[in-house]
Design an enzyme around this catalytic site. Sequence first.
Site, PDB file in Angstrom:
ATOM      1  N   SER A 174     -14.052 -17.217  26.311  1.00  0.00           N
ATOM      2  CA  SER A 174     -12.834 -17.271  27.116  1.00  0.00           C
ATOM      3  C   SER A 174     -12.126 -18.588  26.856  1.00  0.00           C
ATOM      4  O   SER A 174     -12.696 -19.515  26.283  1.00  0.00           O
ATOM      5  CB  SER A 174     -13.152 -17.129  28.608  1.00  0.00           C
ATOM      6  OG  SER A 174     -13.418 -15.784  28.939  1.00  0.00           O
ATOM      7  N   TRP A 203     -10.151 -22.689  23.842  1.00  0.00           N
ATOM      8  CA  TRP A 203      -9.068 -23.602  24.186  1.00  0.00           C
ATOM      9  C   TRP A 203      -8.161 -23.755  22.961  1.00  0.00           C
ATOM     10  O   TRP A 203      -8.648 -23.812  21.825  1.00  0.00           O
ATOM     11  CB  TRP A 203      -9.646 -24.950  24.609  1.00  0.00           C
ATOM     12  CG  TRP A 203      -8.630 -25.908  25.104  1.00  0.00           C
ATOM     13  CD1 TRP A 203      -8.147 -26.996  24.433  1.00  0.00           C
ATOM     14  CD2 TRP A 203      -7.960 -25.890  26.362  1.00  0.00           C
ATOM     15  NE1 TRP A 203      -7.218 -27.644  25.203  1.00  0.00           N
ATOM     16  CE2 TRP A 203      -7.079 -26.990  26.397  1.00  0.00           C
ATOM     17  CE3 TRP A 203      -8.011 -25.040  27.466  1.00  0.00           C
ATOM     18  CZ2 TRP A 203      -6.261 -27.261  27.487  1.00  0.00           C
ATOM     19  CZ3 TRP A 203      -7.204 -25.321  28.552  1.00  0.00           C
ATOM     20  CH2 TRP A 203      -6.344 -26.426  28.551  1.00  0.00           C
ATOM     21  N   ILE A 238     -16.997 -20.845  27.053  1.00  0.00           N
ATOM     22  CA  ILE A 238     -15.631 -20.925  27.561  1.00  0.00           C
ATOM     23  C   ILE A 238     -14.989 -22.258  27.178  1.00  0.00           C
ATOM     24  O   ILE A 238     -15.668 -23.266  27.049  1.00  0.00           O
ATOM     25  CB  ILE A 238     -15.614 -20.712  29.101  1.00  0.00           C
ATOM     26  CG1 ILE A 238     -14.184 -20.586  29.643  1.00  0.00           C
ATOM     27  CG2 ILE A 238     -16.432 -21.762  29.826  1.00  0.00           C
ATOM     28  CD1 ILE A 238     -14.094 -20.094  31.083  1.00  0.00           C
ATOM     29  N   CYS A 239     -13.684 -22.231  26.972  1.00  0.00           N
ATOM     30  CA  CYS A 239     -12.863 -23.423  26.742  1.00  0.00           C
ATOM     31  C   CYS A 239     -13.213 -24.080  25.398  1.00  0.00           C
ATOM     32  O   CYS A 239     -12.985 -23.512  24.353  1.00  0.00           O
ATOM     33  CB  CYS A 239     -13.023 -24.375  27.928  1.00  0.00           C
ATOM     34  SG  CYS A 239     -11.855 -25.742  27.997  1.00  0.00           S
ATOM     35  N   HIS A 240     -13.756 -25.297  25.416  1.00  0.00           N
ATOM     36  CA  HIS A 240     -14.160 -25.997  24.195  1.00  0.00           C
ATOM     37  C   HIS A 240     -15.572 -25.600  23.725  1.00  0.00           C
ATOM     38  O   HIS A 240     -15.984 -25.969  22.633  1.00  0.00           O
ATOM     39  CB  HIS A 240     -14.141 -27.513  24.409  1.00  0.00           C
ATOM     40  CG  HIS A 240     -12.778 -28.118  24.465  1.00  0.00           C
ATOM     41  ND1 HIS A 240     -11.960 -28.004  25.571  1.00  0.00           N
ATOM     42  CD2 HIS A 240     -12.082 -28.852  23.562  1.00  0.00           C
ATOM     43  CE1 HIS A 240     -10.831 -28.646  25.351  1.00  0.00           C
ATOM     44  NE2 HIS A 240     -10.869 -29.169  24.138  1.00  0.00           N
TER      45      HIS A 240
END
Length: 185
Positions: free
Chosen positions: A156, A128, A107-109
């Site tokens: 995500s 991200w 998720i994200c980075h």
Amino acid sequence: MTKRVMILATDGFEQSELMKPKANLEKAGIETEVVSLESGEIKGWQDGNWGESVRVDKTVDEVANCEGYDALLLPGGQMNPDILRMNERAIAIVREFGMAGKPIAAICHAPWLLAEAGLIDGKTVTGWPSIRTDLKNAGANVVDQEVATDGQIITSRNPDDIPAFSKALIDSLGETVEQAELEAA
């Protein structure tokens, strides 16, 4: 038999992106184990400041391979995956899960780690906004949606996506849970 998920993280993990999916997995009856670069505790990052600490169960050097784990969870935050992607053993662990065909949720980075491990060429992923060019350069088809699942790769974008992200990982392990029951950021 109880499923087990490795959470690979280090200092600077996005607080909610480790704590909430961890709680959601445990709520679904799935065991979690935090693996990091050093023993002791790692500290989260929340709202521009250091957050809570989490106990490390094993170091990357204590993990022989991905056997004994059913999936890998990679929390984001900017610092955490940037530090991890510079560690050869951490990347080897990510690659081992990929080669074993086990679910990897980032998720994200954290999809940076998937790129570093060479696992996203030809895959549909998200992340991200600031890392999307990096993901494209690694050969991925990048989308902007709350969760992207392509084979065993689950990605995500941000903390708002945690319920859908957690549900996708739990579903991939053959467990069931209602998304509305899952903790959000």
